[in-house]
Enzyme design. Structure first.
Site, PDB file in Angstrom:
ATOM      1  N   HIS A 231      37.861  46.440  27.104  1.00 26.53           N
ATOM      2  CA  HIS A 231      37.320  45.943  25.836  1.00 26.53           C
ATOM      3  C   HIS A 231      35.809  46.088  25.843  1.00 26.53           C
ATOM      4  CE1 HIS A 231      36.637  43.315  22.383  1.00 26.53           C
ATOM      5  NE2 HIS A 231      37.914  43.477  22.114  1.00 26.53           N
TER       6      HIS A 231
ATOM      7  N   ASP B 137      46.147  43.904  22.748  1.00 27.73           N
ATOM      8  CA  ASP B 137      47.201  44.880  22.443  1.00 27.73           C
ATOM      9  C   ASP B 137      48.172  45.105  23.586  1.00 27.73           C
ATOM     10  OD1 ASP B 137      44.569  46.474  20.768  1.00 27.73           O
ATOM     11  OD2 ASP B 137      46.305  45.544  19.824  1.00 27.73           O
TER      12      ASP B 137
END
Ligand code: SDX
Length: 428
Positions: A306, A363
């Site tokens: 991320h 996700d």
């Protein structure tokens, strides 16, 4: 504003820039006068060190793995709140009391129907069209049907457009799924909750009654909360940039959907489950870990890493717990979930992932739950877009109502040819 200054030495000049503090988190250096004073731009491809705006909606501390919506921690909202309540909170800044929440929910409910002509819009797509392609097309087309809420200078029209977008996304998403499986569209019902309504529009058929399973409704509502908003991510920044030109809200949200589709962003949930299925069994995990670490291999561990989180994505923690609960309650034994948990364990002990601070993101586990509920993989990003519409709409409203708002227009470092004269064809 603080009385702190940042001083920049450029050639023979020392230039002071104001340091501005927010309520919490990193301060910013106000460099708006830099170009006028130095003739130079800052250079920050990917905006790793750039604040594009100020916002009161969502705060992320990537090192601590903290995510707050209007100050409330995401794990508390996921465990104790509802998606409609979080939508109200993001739009209005405070948690609603009972009557206010009922009024807001009723308003949203009464906007869930779609103009009947839009149903024919779907028939222009091939049955095997990716549902995200349909979402981009249908949401962009809303501005052709709801002209009475496209004047962004009118707060009343902005509010109606905001409610229409939040209310109609489940209907549009469910219709995209129905079209892809060749089943008839199902109309919304006003006696169902937002999330139960969506599940019924998606999974019910005219041939029999359909009662949404409370376990699935609760899990879906939690998943929507976890995806509602996330500061200035790529798709939200796209919505803000589109909105800064004065484009109507339907067009702006369609732009956000297009950006979210990318596998580096919202498309990662579909890519993560496809990756887990490709790995198939835990014994093949080392092969994929090695590929993810190989600089010559473009493969990345989807659902990992991320830009902001350099610790656990707090949403991934809630998602993993939800996956465990839902699979247990549904009695689903999905070997892919075992692969996911094993992969997480191995990756988190691997020096490459530790050194680069790569953790599972939102996700990584969502696909396991969505698959257990019955969604096909290509619907995963549609569900992300459905939930993120609340954040996009709240961020768009915050931007549009900011008196200092201007059109976004970044500059560049030019690396092309210097000026040169045209060469006629017979001289080349
Ligand atoms: C979302 O921004 C948001 O808030 C987004 C989101 C939201 O709610 O809106 O949180 C939703 O988009 C989550 C992210 C979903 N994407 C994926 O899961 C795709 C896989 N992850 C990556 O592609 C990547 O981690 C990004 C795109 C998420 C972040 O990319 P960055 O910040 O630009 O980091 P990077 O690509 O520069 O990676 C830094 C290093 C690189 O190695 P070096 O070049 O420094 O040697 O880490 C490596 C990368 O190669 N790396 C990975 C990796 N992610 C980063 N290596 C293997 N597998 C990965 N998943």
């Amino acid at each position: 504003m603080t009385d702190k200054k940042a001083t920049l030495s450029v050639e023979d000049k020392n230039l002071d820039y104001a340091v501005i503090s927010g309520s919490i988190g990193p301060q910013v250096i106000d460099i708006r006068k830099l170009y006028a004073q130095t003739g130079m731009f800052t250079y920050d491809p990917g905006f790793t060190s750039t604040a594009s705006c100020d916002s009161a909606l969502t705060y992320i501390d990537g090192d601590q793995g903290i995510l707050l919506h209007r100050g409330y921690p995401i794990d508390q909202l996921a465990e104790q709140s509802s998606f409609m309540e979080v939508a109200y909170l993001l739009l209005n800044g405070e948690l609603p009391d009972g009557d206010t929440l009922s009024d807001f929910t009723r308003t949203i409910t009464r906007h869930t129907m779609l103009h009947e002509q839009l149903a024919t819009f779907y028939r222009g797509f091939r049955r095997d069209a990716h549902p995200m392609a349909i979402m981009c097309g249908v949401v962009g087309a809303l501005s052709a049907f709801y002209h009475d809420s496209t004047d962004i200078s009118d707060p009343v029209q902005r509010k109606i457009a905001s409610h229409r977008l939040i209310a109609k996304m489940p209907t549009i998403a469910a219709m995209a799924y129905k079209y892809s499986v060749g089943q008839p569209f199902v109309y919304p019902r006003n006696d169902l909750s937002y999330t139960a309504n969506f599940l019924r529009m998606t999974f019910s058929v005219p041939a029999e009654d359909y009662i949404p399973d409370p376990v699935i409704v609760d899990a879906m509502d939690k998943i929507f909360i976890l995806h509602a908003d996330h500061e200035q991510n790529a798709s939200t920044s796209t919505v803000r940039l589109a909105g800064s030109s004065g484009a109507n809200p339907f067009a702006c949200i369609a732009a956000g959907i297009a950006c979210l589709w990318g596998p580096a962003h919202g498309g990662a949930n579909e890519a993560a489950l496809n990756m887990l299925r490709e790995i198939g069994t835990p014994d093949r995990i080392p092969e994929y870990i090695a590929r993810a670490k190989n600089k010559d291999d473009p493969f990345r561990l989807m659902g990992f890493g991320h830009r902001v989180y350099k610790n656990f994505d707090p949403r991934a923690k809630v998602m993993q717990k939800t996956a465990t609960d839902v699979l247990d309650k549904l009695g689903v034994k999905d070997p892919i979930f075992d692969v996911a948990r094993e992969l997480e364990q191995i990756a988190l002990q691997d020096d490459y992932f530790i050194e680069k601070k790569l953790y599972p993101n939102v996700d990584f586990y969502s696909g396991v739950i969505l698959s257990a509920i019955g969604f096909p993989t290509d619907m995963f990003t549609v569900l992300f877009a459905l939930a993120r519409t609340v954040g996009w709409v709240a961020q768009w409203n915050e931007m549009i109502s900011d008196p200092d708002q201007r059109i976004g227009r970044p500059r560049q470092l030019y690396t092309g040819p210097d000026v040169r004269d045209y060469v006629p064809l017979d001289k080349r």
